[in-house]
Design a protein around this motif. Structure first.
Motif, PDB file in Angstrom:
ATOM      1  N   SER A 287       0.840  -1.197   0.000  1.00 32.80           N
ATOM      2  CA  SER A 287       0.000   0.000   0.000  1.00 32.80           C
ATOM      3  C   SER A 287       0.876   1.247   0.000  1.00 32.80           C
ATOM      4  CB  SER A 287      -0.912   0.001   1.232  1.00 32.80           C
ATOM      5  OG  SER A 287      -1.506   1.262   1.423  1.00 32.80           O
ATOM      6  N   THR A 309      -5.585   3.235  -6.337  1.00 39.15           N
ATOM      7  CA  THR A 309      -4.591   2.184  -6.096  1.00 39.15           C
ATOM      8  C   THR A 309      -3.801   2.427  -4.810  1.00 39.15           C
ATOM      9  OG1 THR A 309      -2.810   3.302  -7.334  1.00 39.15           O
ATOM     10  CG2 THR A 309      -4.354   1.943  -8.595  1.00 39.15           C
ATOM     11  N   PHE A 313      -4.141  -3.659  -3.963  1.00 38.03           N
ATOM     12  CA  PHE A 313      -5.050  -4.374  -4.871  1.00 38.03           C
ATOM     13  C   PHE A 313      -5.583  -5.648  -4.221  1.00 38.03           C
ATOM     14  CE2 PHE A 313      -2.326  -1.771  -7.446  1.00 38.03           C
ATOM     15  CZ  PHE A 313      -3.126  -1.333  -8.486  1.00 38.03           C
ATOM     16  N   CYS A 314      -6.711  -6.097  -4.768  1.00 34.81           N
ATOM     17  CA  CYS A 314      -7.269  -7.398  -4.418  1.00 34.81           C
ATOM     18  C   CYS A 314      -7.616  -8.112  -5.722  1.00 34.81           C
ATOM     19  CB  CYS A 314      -8.499  -7.251  -3.520  1.00 34.81           C
ATOM     20  SG  CYS A 314      -9.888  -6.392  -4.324  1.00 34.81           S
ATOM     21  N   GLY A 317      -9.427  -5.982  -8.270  1.00 37.94           N
ATOM     22  CA  GLY A 317      -8.826  -4.716  -8.696  1.00 37.94           C
ATOM     23  C   GLY A 317      -8.384  -3.889  -7.500  1.00 37.94           C
ATOM     24  N   PRO A 318      -8.322  -2.567  -7.633  1.00 32.76           N
ATOM     25  CA  PRO A 318      -7.922  -1.721  -6.503  1.00 32.76           C
ATOM     26  C   PRO A 318      -8.853  -1.904  -5.306  1.00 32.76           C
ATOM     27  CG  PRO A 318      -7.882  -0.469  -8.546  1.00 32.76           C
ATOM     28  CD  PRO A 318      -8.538  -1.770  -8.871  1.00 32.76           C
TER      29      PRO A 318
END
Length: 610
Positions: A287, A309, A313-314, A317-318
């Motif tokens: 992060s 962002t 992310f996962c 997506g963000p």
């Protein structure tokens, strides 16, 4: 259309829009006709924008490159744009706001110019952003206008709007622009008490009071005794913040030099599912904002999340996109002990600099609480370890005897000890304590207990054992002295040796009590030990009781000591009872006598012949 004609058309449009607003207010239950008319006016507004663009082009040609004429036309067009009675936003090809008219600011509840330079799609409901960007790209590429319904959320307001997009070529701009006309068809105002940009002085005072209340409540939670003894400080703090300050609360704590995710609190109405697990499993080091706060040691607030962002992310997506983030705030926990991240959704008021200030203080308080908790638990573990060195976890079975003991640590840490262990041809016991409290006294007591155990392997007389322990204690130069009694059990004969300890009590089956000699000089005072040794015969049904200084010196509310005479009275009432019953009766009587107060450790050990 000429400029005077355009101005006249705008005035007329403004009057009709005002009439529609009045109709919506007057007839809230019959919105269909008003909505149809509003959509028609939206088409009219889009046409007027297109005609204004053409008028500007024609004016530029007529002036033949004359700078003064062009400037006059541009000034007039800016005035028309500002007076436009419906929300109009000019976007570049990336969806960034370049210009915004006052009606848009009024609708969104933001100060004039606040949104300039920010990404407009971030105002759009998460589920419709992709569609909005697709429409924007199509208008830019084909030049064909587009109209569609969408939802906007900003400053705590949610709007369902009909959006018309039209491509623009503006003088002085190297790239084509898009004019977005947004006509609200439905507006959801903020919850009562939610912050608004145009707050009154009274509302600002209430907001400040709310922040102070948060700090006071947080302090109370973190200074509670349980918050020190149990790992509850972090869960309590994050739950409190989630209750009224954020939709998502994330705490990352630095352990072994690395930030690790320690707590995640999702919105109350959010289902426990994949998203929560993905936020929990995300690596804080990935992060940008967490790393930035840790490196700089200061917090940051994003009143409007421009870069989704920032939190990593996962799988979808963000993270901020999946969380529906509209505003975010991050502050350090303590001094680089971790990072506290708060996220609000689009339909809630954004975080402000004032919120950043109060959360910085919350982060500092939380860091101090976590450090205090760690220190307290370290000391607690040390105390437990010391206690384990001065008191056995379980008493062994001594052949021919039944044994029981109580150990009440009171307010001190491990200064008293007792032990029961095997020796050659029998068993041994010891009870005593260093004069003093705390870790140093506990360490001396543990050394004496260990010395008695070790020397008892080679010596057959407890008196010799205590004398040699005294030599070792004096040579160590601890400056402390220890009162102790030790005994070797062989059959019915018990040989005792006392070094400044209280005399043992022998309870006979008829309820009478006689005390052993006791006495001697505590260990550690003189190189030449002065002990008192004697032998006792403990028959079947008789109970030998040994006790600590803490029992005899317990005092009542008027300062009277418990004393050996009261102990004898209690023992006399316990004739024929099991050792477990006897030690419990003694402790219960002492508890009643002293009103439940315990200043020094209390140890009682009983051996009954069977």
């Amino acid at each position: 259309m000429t400029m005077p004609g355009l101005e006249h058309a705008l005035d007329a449009l403004s009057g009709r829009v005002s009439s529609l607003r009045e109709a919506r207010t007057a007839y809230p239950s019959d919105l269909a006709p008003t909505l149809d008319a509003a959509l028609a006016e939206l088409d009219t507004a889009a046409e007027l924008l297109a005609e204004a663009r053409e008028a500007l082009k024609n004016a530029s040609k007529r002036q033949g490159g004359k700078k003064d004429g062009t400037q006059r036309e541009l000034k007039l067009l800016r005035q028309v744009y500002r007076a436009f009675p419906v929300p109009v936003i000019v976007l570049d090809g990336g969806g960034v706001v370049r210009r915004i008219n006052p009606e848009t600011s009024r609708m969104l509840g933001s100060p004039d110019g606040y949104l300039v330079g920010r990404s407009f799609p971030l105002l759009v409901d998460v589920s419709r952003r992709a569609a909005f960007r697709s429409h924007l790209t199509s208008v830019l590429q084909t030049g064909q206008p587009a109209a569609f319904e969408s939802r906007l959320a900003h400053q705590g307001r949610t709007h369902t709007v009909q959006v018309a997009l039209t491509r623009l070529t503006m003088p002085g701009e190297p790239q084509q622009m898009v004019a977005a006309v947004a006509l609200p068809t439905e507006v959801q105002l903020p919850e009562p008490g939610a912050r608004r940009p145009e707050q009154s002085d009274g509302a600002l005072l209430l907001a400040a009071a709310k922040r102070q209340d948060l700090l006071a409540t947080m302090t109370t939670l973190l200074l509670d005794e349980e918050a020190l003894s149990q790992p509850v400080a972090l869960p309590r703090a994050t739950r409190l913040l989630a209750a009224g300050w954020a939709d998502w609360v994330i705490a990352d704590v630095v352990r072994d030099g690395l930030a690790r995710r320690a707590a995640v609190v999702a919105p109350k109405d959010h289902p426990l599912g994949d998203l929560v697990r993905q936020v929990e499993s995300a690596v804080p080091a990935a992060s940008q904002v967490v790393t930035q706060v840790l490196e700089r040691g200061s917090g940051v607030v994003h009143e409007m999340v421009d870069d989704e962002t920032l939190l990593g992310f996962c799988a979808d997506g963000p993270l901020l996109t999946a969380m529906g983030a509209g505003s975010m705030l991050c502050v350090p926990i303590g001094r680089a002990d971790g990072v506290l991240t708060l996220v609000r959704a689009h339909d809630r008021p954004p975080f402000t600099l004032a919120d950043l200030g109060v959360m910085q203080e919350v982060g500092l308080q939380l860091g101090l609480a976590l450090r205090a908790q760690s220190s307290f638990q370290s000391r607690s573990r040390a105390a437990d370890a010391l206690s384990a060195t001065v008191a056995p976890r379980n008493l062994p079975d001594v052949p021919g005897y039944e044994a029981a003991a109580i150990y009440n640590p009171g307010a001190s840490v491990g200064a008293e000890f007792y032990d029961v262990f095997p020796v050659a041809d029998g068993w041994a016991f010891a009870l005593g304590g260093a004069a003093g409290k705390g870790e140093e006294a506990a360490s001396v007591s543990a050394m004496v207990r260990g010395g008695v155990r070790v020397l008892s392997v080679w010596e057959s007389d407890p008196d010799v054992v205590l004398r040699k322990v005294n030599e070792a204690l004096v040579s160590q130069g601890t400056g402390m002295f220890v009162m102790v009694v030790a005994g070797f059990v062989r059959g019915r004969r018990i040989r005792l040796s006392s070094a400044g300890h209280h005399p043992a009590a022998l309870l006979l089956p008829d309820g009478s009590v006689r005390f052993a000699a006791g006495g001697g000089v505590p260990l550690g005072i003189s190189p030449e030990a002065e002990t008192e040794a004697e032998e006792l015969n403990v028959a079947v049904g008789e109970t030998l009781l040994l006790y600590s200084e803490g029992l005899i010196s317990s005092r009542n509310e008027v300062g009277e000591p418990y004393g050996e005479e009261r102990l004898a009275d209690v023992l006399g009432r316990c004739a024929g009872q099991a050792p477990t019953t006897i030690v419990k009766a003694v402790e219960a009587d002492r508890h009643a006598f002293s009103g439940g107060q315990v200043w020094d450790e209390i140890v009682v050990l009983a051996l009954r012949g069977v």
